[in-house]
Scaffold this active site. Structure first.
Site, PDB file in Angstrom:
ATOM      1  N   MET A 165       0.845  -1.193   0.000  1.00  0.00           N
ATOM      2  CA  MET A 165       0.000   0.000   0.000  1.00  0.00           C
ATOM      3  C   MET A 165       0.884   1.247   0.000  1.00  0.00           C
ATOM      4  O   MET A 165       0.441   2.326   0.394  1.00  0.00           O
ATOM      5  CB  MET A 165      -0.928  -0.002   1.218  1.00  0.00           C
ATOM      6  CG  MET A 165      -1.887  -1.204   1.180  1.00  0.00           C
ATOM      7  SD  MET A 165      -3.391  -0.941   2.133  1.00  0.00           S
ATOM      8  CE  MET A 165      -2.734  -0.614   3.734  1.00  0.00           C
ATOM      9  N   GLY A 166       2.145   1.107  -0.437  1.00  0.00           N
ATOM     10  CA  GLY A 166       3.048   2.255  -0.473  1.00  0.00           C
ATOM     11  C   GLY A 166       3.541   2.616   0.908  1.00  0.00           C
ATOM     12  O   GLY A 166       3.529   1.775   1.815  1.00  0.00           O
ATOM     13  N   LEU A 205       6.580   3.115   1.602  1.00  0.00           N
ATOM     14  CA  LEU A 205       7.557   2.029   1.669  1.00  0.00           C
ATOM     15  C   LEU A 205       8.669   2.329   2.673  1.00  0.00           C
ATOM     16  O   LEU A 205       9.097   3.462   2.826  1.00  0.00           O
ATOM     17  CB  LEU A 205       8.176   1.794   0.285  1.00  0.00           C
ATOM     18  CG  LEU A 205       7.191   1.429  -0.824  1.00  0.00           C
ATOM     19  CD1 LEU A 205       7.941   1.134  -2.117  1.00  0.00           C
ATOM     20  CD2 LEU A 205       6.315   0.244  -0.445  1.00  0.00           C
ATOM     21  N   GLY A 208      11.519  -2.568   5.307  1.00  0.00           N
ATOM     22  CA  GLY A 208      10.818  -3.854   5.384  1.00  0.00           C
ATOM     23  C   GLY A 208      10.247  -4.242   4.022  1.00  0.00           C
ATOM     24  O   GLY A 208      10.395  -5.382   3.563  1.00  0.00           O
ATOM     25  N   HIS A 209       9.605  -3.272   3.359  1.00  0.00           N
ATOM     26  CA  HIS A 209       9.077  -3.550   2.010  1.00  0.00           C
ATOM     27  C   HIS A 209      10.216  -3.875   1.044  1.00  0.00           C
ATOM     28  O   HIS A 209      10.076  -4.746   0.182  1.00  0.00           O
ATOM     29  CB  HIS A 209       8.332  -2.333   1.454  1.00  0.00           C
ATOM     30  CG  HIS A 209       7.075  -1.990   2.176  1.00  0.00           C
ATOM     31  ND1 HIS A 209       6.947  -0.862   2.948  1.00  0.00           N
ATOM     32  CD2 HIS A 209       5.878  -2.618   2.231  1.00  0.00           C
ATOM     33  CE1 HIS A 209       5.727  -0.800   3.454  1.00  0.00           C
ATOM     34  NE2 HIS A 209       5.055  -1.851   3.033  1.00  0.00           N
ATOM     35  N   GLU A 254       5.722 -11.612   6.862  1.00  0.00           N
ATOM     36  CA  GLU A 254       5.221 -12.382   8.015  1.00  0.00           C
ATOM     37  C   GLU A 254       4.734 -11.464   9.126  1.00  0.00           C
ATOM     38  O   GLU A 254       4.106 -11.914  10.063  1.00  0.00           O
ATOM     39  CB  GLU A 254       6.339 -13.267   8.580  1.00  0.00           C
ATOM     40  CG  GLU A 254       6.551 -14.531   7.807  1.00  0.00           C
ATOM     41  CD  GLU A 254       7.524 -15.461   8.499  1.00  0.00           C
ATOM     42  OE1 GLU A 254       8.203 -15.029   9.449  1.00  0.00           O
ATOM     43  OE2 GLU A 254       7.606 -16.624   8.059  1.00  0.00           O
ATOM     44  N   LYS A 255       5.055 -10.175   9.029  1.00  0.00           N
ATOM     45  CA  LYS A 255       4.606  -9.249  10.092  1.00  0.00           C
ATOM     46  C   LYS A 255       3.080  -9.297  10.204  1.00  0.00           C
ATOM     47  O   LYS A 255       2.533  -9.304  11.293  1.00  0.00           O
ATOM     48  CB  LYS A 255       5.069  -7.831   9.801  1.00  0.00           C
ATOM     49  CG  LYS A 255       4.445  -6.907  10.775  1.00  0.00           C
ATOM     50  CD  LYS A 255       5.052  -5.572  10.833  1.00  0.00           C
ATOM     51  CE  LYS A 255       4.131  -4.692  11.608  1.00  0.00           C
ATOM     52  NZ  LYS A 255       2.924  -4.359  10.828  1.00  0.00           N
ATOM     53  N   GLN A 276      -2.817 -12.300   8.015  1.00  0.00           N
ATOM     54  CA  GLN A 276      -3.053 -11.956   6.601  1.00  0.00           C
ATOM     55  C   GLN A 276      -2.349 -12.950   5.675  1.00  0.00           C
ATOM     56  O   GLN A 276      -2.923 -13.402   4.664  1.00  0.00           O
ATOM     57  CB  GLN A 276      -2.544 -10.536   6.327  1.00  0.00           C
ATOM     58  CG  GLN A 276      -2.429 -10.201   4.840  1.00  0.00           C
ATOM     59  CD  GLN A 276      -2.042  -8.763   4.588  1.00  0.00           C
ATOM     60  OE1 GLN A 276      -2.870  -7.881   4.723  1.00  0.00           O
ATOM     61  NE2 GLN A 276      -0.791  -8.518   4.211  1.00  0.00           N
TER      62      GLN A 276
HETATM   63  O1  PAF Z   1      -0.148  -5.841   3.653  1.00  0.00           O
HETATM   64  C1  PAF Z   1      -0.555  -4.919   2.928  1.00  0.00           C
HETATM   65  O2  PAF Z   1       0.128  -3.904   2.715  1.00  0.00           O
HETATM   66  C2  PAF Z   1      -1.944  -5.005   2.299  1.00  0.00           C
HETATM   67  O3  PAF Z   1      -2.844  -5.619   3.160  1.00  0.00           O
HETATM   68  C3  PAF Z   1      -1.932  -5.708   0.924  1.00  0.00           C
HETATM   69  C4  PAF Z   1      -1.508  -7.156   1.038  1.00  0.00           C
HETATM   70  C5  PAF Z   1      -1.005  -4.960  -0.013  1.00  0.00           C
HETATM   71  C6  PAF Z   1      -3.360  -5.687   0.325  1.00  0.00           C
HETATM   72  O4  PAF Z   1      -3.822  -4.388   0.153  1.00  0.00           O
END
Ligand code: PAF
Length: 286
Positions: A34-35, A37, A40-41, A153-154, A158
């Protein structure tokens, strides 16, 4: 000078990119985000890079996964900085669709979930969240047709929800879970950490410290129930309001209690002022 990362705003452009690379025999990796960033991303991009020839990052603040009282409108949006960071790690494409591209007029379908999505963890506090996540991720996986998709994994619940959804809907993309990156003091990297005031930031690592201590105690054979009670007291003493701190089966997220067999995971969500932090740790096998 680093090369700018090309941007695709439409599904057609994304698919054209993937088609071209596939025709050359290349494997495609997808990193949905979701940006906002952070490193971690970027570690998710690196993980995708190790498993694919081309890496597509997606940036889409998905409205359907935010509840009515959540932070959708104030969620940090930092597209230019995100794109610059993606250039540093040499992502090959950014897919950044508008809301109307993902949810055009007349859109009505939602993925309906059970199993790990109804474990009474995040879902207890965010009842519509995982339907929104699973629906947008199903769309992104179908749009990109990637060979592998990487999730952190954080957001452990999900990750399990997405794995189950991809398996149940026969989505052929491999779902890879990448380990959580932490600050030196243990705080899990999160886009929401920017909301923390200075004094909250100083107290925030207590959450991970309590989970880590609980994980080590249970691995040494301590009572799960007593250890979780102690962990909750430590987190409350640090000034958090706890939503949940629970030891669960690592695969099914079913509750566990003393005498449980199999691998465990300790999962937590707690609020420090207006900021809600989540974290989780594995319990080492004894
Ligand atoms: O983990 C996230 O950033 C969001 O839940 C995802 C997986 C990009 C879905 O919008």
């Amino acid at each position: 000078m680093t090369r700018e990362v090309p941007v695709a705003a439409t599904v057609a452009e994304l698919r054209a990119f993937v088609r071209t690379r596939r025709a050359l025999g290349e494997r495609i990796g997808l990193v949905p985000t979701m940006g906002a960033l952070h490193v971690g991303h970027l570690s998710l991009i690196e993980a995708a890079r190790q498993r694919a020839d081309r890496v597509v990052a997606t940036i889409f603040v998905n409205p359907t996964q935010f509840g009515a009282n959540e932070d959708f409108s104030r969620y940090p949006r930092t597209f230019d900085a995100d794109r610059a960071q993606l250039a540093q790690v040499e992502a090959d494409l950014v897919f950044a669709p508008a809301v109307t591209e993902m949810y055009p007029a007349g859109f009505v379908t939602t993925v309906s979930l059970a199993g790990p999505a109804s474990a009474e963890l995040e879902d207890r506090f965010r009842p519509t969240h995982f339907a929104g996540v699973a629906t947008v991720v199903a769309k992104l996986l179908n749009q990109a047709q990637a060979d592998v998709a990487v999730f952190g994994e954080k957001d452990y619940q999900q990750l399990l929800v997405i794995r189950q959804m991809a398996r149940d809907l026969d989505i052929p993309t491999e779902i890879y879970g990448a380990p959580t990156l932490r600050e030196a003091d243990g705080l899990a990297l999160s886009s929401r950490n920017v909301y923390l005031s200075e004094s909250e930031r100083a107290r925030a690592p207590s959450l991970h410290q309590a989970l880590d201590a609980a994980s080590r105690a249970i691995a040494r054979g301590a009572s799960i129930d007593e250890t979780m009670t102690q962990a909750r007291s430590a987190v409350t003493a640090a000034g958090f309001e706890i939503d949940y701190i629970e030891a669960r089966d690592t695969q099914t997220l079913a509750p566990v209690t003393d005498g449980a067999v199999g691998a465990l995971r300790i999962l937590a969500a707690a609020r420090l002022g207006a900021t809600r932090l989540i974290d989780n740790v594995a319990v080492a096998a004894t």
